[in-house]
Design a protein around this motif. Structure first.
Motif, PDB file in Angstrom:
ATOM      1  N   GLY A  41      20.260  46.230   7.635  1.00 42.39           N
ATOM      2  CA  GLY A  41      19.314  45.583   7.280  1.00 42.39           C
ATOM      3  C   GLY A  41      18.862  44.419   7.144  1.00 42.39           C
ATOM      4  N   PRO A  42      18.449  43.909   7.064  1.00 44.06           N
ATOM      5  CA  PRO A  42      18.028  42.740   6.987  1.00 44.06           C
ATOM      6  C   PRO A  42      18.819  41.604   7.609  1.00 44.06           C
ATOM      7  CG  PRO A  42      17.853  42.869   4.694  1.00 44.06           C
ATOM      8  CD  PRO A  42      19.108  44.263   5.832  1.00 44.06           C
ATOM      9  N   GLY A  91      25.003  43.923   1.733  1.00 47.92           N
ATOM     10  CA  GLY A  91      26.406  44.189   2.650  1.00 47.92           C
ATOM     11  C   GLY A  91      27.837  42.978   3.084  1.00 47.92           C
ATOM     12  N   TYR A  92      28.262  44.356   3.627  1.00 51.31           N
ATOM     13  CA  TYR A  92      30.043  43.303   3.998  1.00 51.31           C
ATOM     14  C   TYR A  92      30.351  42.142   5.318  1.00 51.31           C
ATOM     15  CZ  TYR A  92      34.971  44.117   3.979  1.00 51.31           C
ATOM     16  OH  TYR A  92      36.650  43.489   3.654  1.00 51.31           O
ATOM     17  N   GLU A  93      29.220  42.773   5.869  1.00 50.51           N
ATOM     18  CA  GLU A  93      29.615  42.273   7.257  1.00 50.51           C
ATOM     19  C   GLU A  93      28.220  41.161   7.141  1.00 50.51           C
ATOM     20  OE1 GLU A  93      30.043  44.588  10.698  1.00 50.51           O
ATOM     21  OE2 GLU A  93      30.925  46.579   9.334  1.00 50.51           O
ATOM     22  N   VAL A  94      28.869  40.200   8.375  1.00 46.22           N
ATOM     23  CA  VAL A  94      27.775  39.252   8.653  1.00 46.22           C
ATOM     24  C   VAL A  94      27.861  39.193   9.750  1.00 46.22           C
ATOM     25  CG1 VAL A  94      28.652  37.977   6.736  1.00 46.22           C
ATOM     26  CG2 VAL A  94      29.909  37.084   8.256  1.00 46.22           C
ATOM     27  N   THR A 141      28.882  45.551  -2.425  1.00 48.01           N
ATOM     28  CA  THR A 141      29.886  45.332  -1.440  1.00 48.01           C
ATOM     29  C   THR A 141      31.247  44.643  -2.272  1.00 48.01           C
ATOM     30  OG1 THR A 141      28.474  44.528   0.156  1.00 48.01           O
ATOM     31  CG2 THR A 141      29.818  43.514  -0.263  1.00 48.01           C
ATOM     32  N   GLY A 142      32.105  45.464  -2.006  1.00 46.57           N
ATOM     33  CA  GLY A 142      33.363  44.257  -2.806  1.00 46.57           C
ATOM     34  C   GLY A 142      34.645  45.095  -2.645  1.00 46.57           C
ATOM     35  N   PHE A 158      44.714  45.639   1.959  1.00 50.12           N
ATOM     36  CA  PHE A 158      43.133  45.388   1.584  1.00 50.12           C
ATOM     37  C   PHE A 158      42.169  46.731   1.596  1.00 50.12           C
ATOM     38  CE2 PHE A 158      38.284  43.036   1.707  1.00 50.12           C
ATOM     39  CZ  PHE A 158      38.871  43.352   0.380  1.00 50.12           C
ATOM     40  N   LEU A 159      41.611  46.965   0.458  1.00 55.04           N
ATOM     41  CA  LEU A 159      40.802  48.036   0.699  1.00 55.04           C
ATOM     42  C   LEU A 159      39.064  47.183   0.095  1.00 55.04           C
ATOM     43  CD1 LEU A 159      39.827  51.068   1.316  1.00 55.04           C
ATOM     44  CD2 LEU A 159      40.108  51.285  -0.750  1.00 55.04           C
ATOM     45  N   GLY A 160      38.337  47.178   1.711  1.00 56.58           N
ATOM     46  CA  GLY A 160      37.090  47.196   1.661  1.00 56.58           C
ATOM     47  C   GLY A 160      35.997  48.113   1.583  1.00 56.58           C
ATOM     48  N   ILE A 161      35.380  47.901   0.787  1.00 55.12           N
ATOM     49  CA  ILE A 161      34.069  48.863   0.211  1.00 55.12           C
ATOM     50  C   ILE A 161      31.920  47.957   0.501  1.00 55.12           C
ATOM     51  CG2 ILE A 161      33.388  50.503  -1.343  1.00 55.12           C
ATOM     52  CD1 ILE A 161      35.473  50.796  -2.181  1.00 55.12           C
ATOM     53  N   ASN A 162      31.653  49.130   1.115  1.00 55.34           N
ATOM     54  CA  ASN A 162      30.173  49.020   1.602  1.00 55.34           C
ATOM     55  C   ASN A 162      29.274  50.215   1.663  1.00 55.34           C
ATOM     56  OD1 ASN A 162      28.150  48.065   3.874  1.00 55.34           O
ATOM     57  ND2 ASN A 162      28.007  47.582   1.698  1.00 55.34           N
ATOM     58  N   ALA A 163      28.737  50.497   0.046  1.00 57.27           N
ATOM     59  CA  ALA A 163      27.602  51.418   0.265  1.00 57.27           C
ATOM     60  C   ALA A 163      26.035  51.114  -0.122  1.00 57.27           C
ATOM     61  CB  ALA A 163      27.654  52.623  -0.583  1.00 57.27           C
TER      62      ALA A 163
END
Length: 347
Positions: free
Chosen positions: A162-163, A141-144, A232-233, A242-247
């Motif tokens: 997600g976990p 994932g992208y987040e924490v 994640t990137g 900035f462009l973040g991506i999560n799939a």
């Protein structure tokens, strides 16, 4: 003509040179010793927020179905204290959390009454290989969990489903300056203390130029076989944009359920102190044997203003789920609009 040599002068020069060499050597040894000396570092964060929901119909249900920051009125996020001890080749990290966000991240009763977020030891086998054993936050994932490390204060559906953490052993390899690899064996999904079933999970992450492709395989997820593939990137479009991506795609054969979705994170820095960012997310979870889907769209607009180590985050969020909420009359509502103001201090 007789050459006259001042032996006393020559001896003084020689003695001075020896002293300079000795002093330089001593300084070098001191610096080397300082670099090799074990280092204890303390860091952490404290966050709190105000949150309200508003809608023309007067929404009664104010929980969007994602993890953390779902209370109304003034509320505490969590207090986080991290002690890390680095002895060069080996070290340890103890990450303690308290408060609602910490309880949610550790399932409240998981490991010492829900206060241990991370606790692991590591061994730098070489400059390119590190082994880690214990409890560590997920690589998916992208987040924490830590709010100061996310741009948006509230969390996404992808992150929430997600976990959060894993208990096990992982190996990190720096293949080159631009490529990395992680492989790990862990207890099943969100089973962070022990694995009493004899089932385990396996994870891998391939990093390339700041992008990460993650794979997770679990033989005991919710009593069945689970698999998740996650990307994640992000990309620096310009110095300020900035462009973040999560799939991600997840499946579980126990109940023929799972989820999939994508989230985009465009962020613009208007100054050194202020940035504004949008999280646009589509999420779907499979239900009833995989024949139907819960379609979710969530738009979150967040500002981020920094004053030294303090971050202030005003945030507007709109969640849309067919019949996903109820209004003050008890009737079904398709949307939930909320506003939050968060204050995060990190040290």
């Amino acid at each position: 003509m007789k050459k006259i040599t001042n032996t006393k002068y020559v001896k003084n020069i020689f003695a001075s040179a020896l002293m300079l060499v000795a002093t330089t050597s001593t300084f070098a040894q001191d610096e080397e010793a300082a670099e090799e000396a074990p280092k204890l570092e303390i860091s952490g964060s404290v966050d709190a927020y105000y949150r309200t929901a508003f809608n023309d119909a007067g929404v009664a249900s104010t929980d969007p179905g994602t993890a953390f920051a779902n209370q109304t009125g003034f509320a505490l996020g969590m207090g986080n204290l991290i002690a890390s001890y680095d002895a060069g080749k080996v070290g340890a990290v103890l990450d303690i959390v308290v408060g609602p966000r910490g309880a949610g991240a550790t399932f409240n009763t998981d490991i010492v009454d829900g206060i241990v977020n991370q606790a692991y030891v590591y061994w730098n086998v070489s400059d390119k290989t590190t082994l880690t054993m214990g409890r560590f936050n997920t690589f998916l994932g992208y987040e924490v969990i830590a709010p100061q490390a996310n741009f948006n204060y509230s969390t996404s559906y992808l992150f929430s489903n997600g976990p959060f953490s894993h208990m096990g052993l992982k190996a990190d390899f720096a293949l080159s300056d631009d490529f990395s690899l992680m492989v790990g064996v862990m207890n099943p999904w969100d089973t962070n203390d022990i694995s009493g079933t004899g089932e385990y999970s396996f994870g891998a992450q391939l990093g390339f130029y700041g992008q990460y492709l993650n794979f997770y395989y679990d033989s005991g997820k919710n009593g069945g076989l689970g698999t998740e593939i996650d990307f994640t990137g992000g990309f620096d479009i310009s110095d300020a944009f900035f462009l973040g991506i999560n799939a991600a795609y997840d499946t579980n054969d126990a109940a023929d359920t799972g989820f999939y979705g994508v989230a985009l994170y465009p962020q613009i820095a208007t100054s050194d102190a202020f940035s504004i960012g949008l999280r646009g997310e589509y999420f779907a979870s499979t239900i009833d044997g995989g024949d139907n889907y819960d379609d979710v769209t969530a738009i979150t607009l967040t500002g981020s203003y920094s004053v030294d180590n303090l971050i202030l985050k005003p945030e507007f969020r709109l969640d849309s789920i067919k019949d996903g909420f109820t209004d003050s009359d008890g009737a079904a509502s398709d949307s939930l609009a909320t506003f939050a103001l968060a204050a995060i201090y990190s040290f």
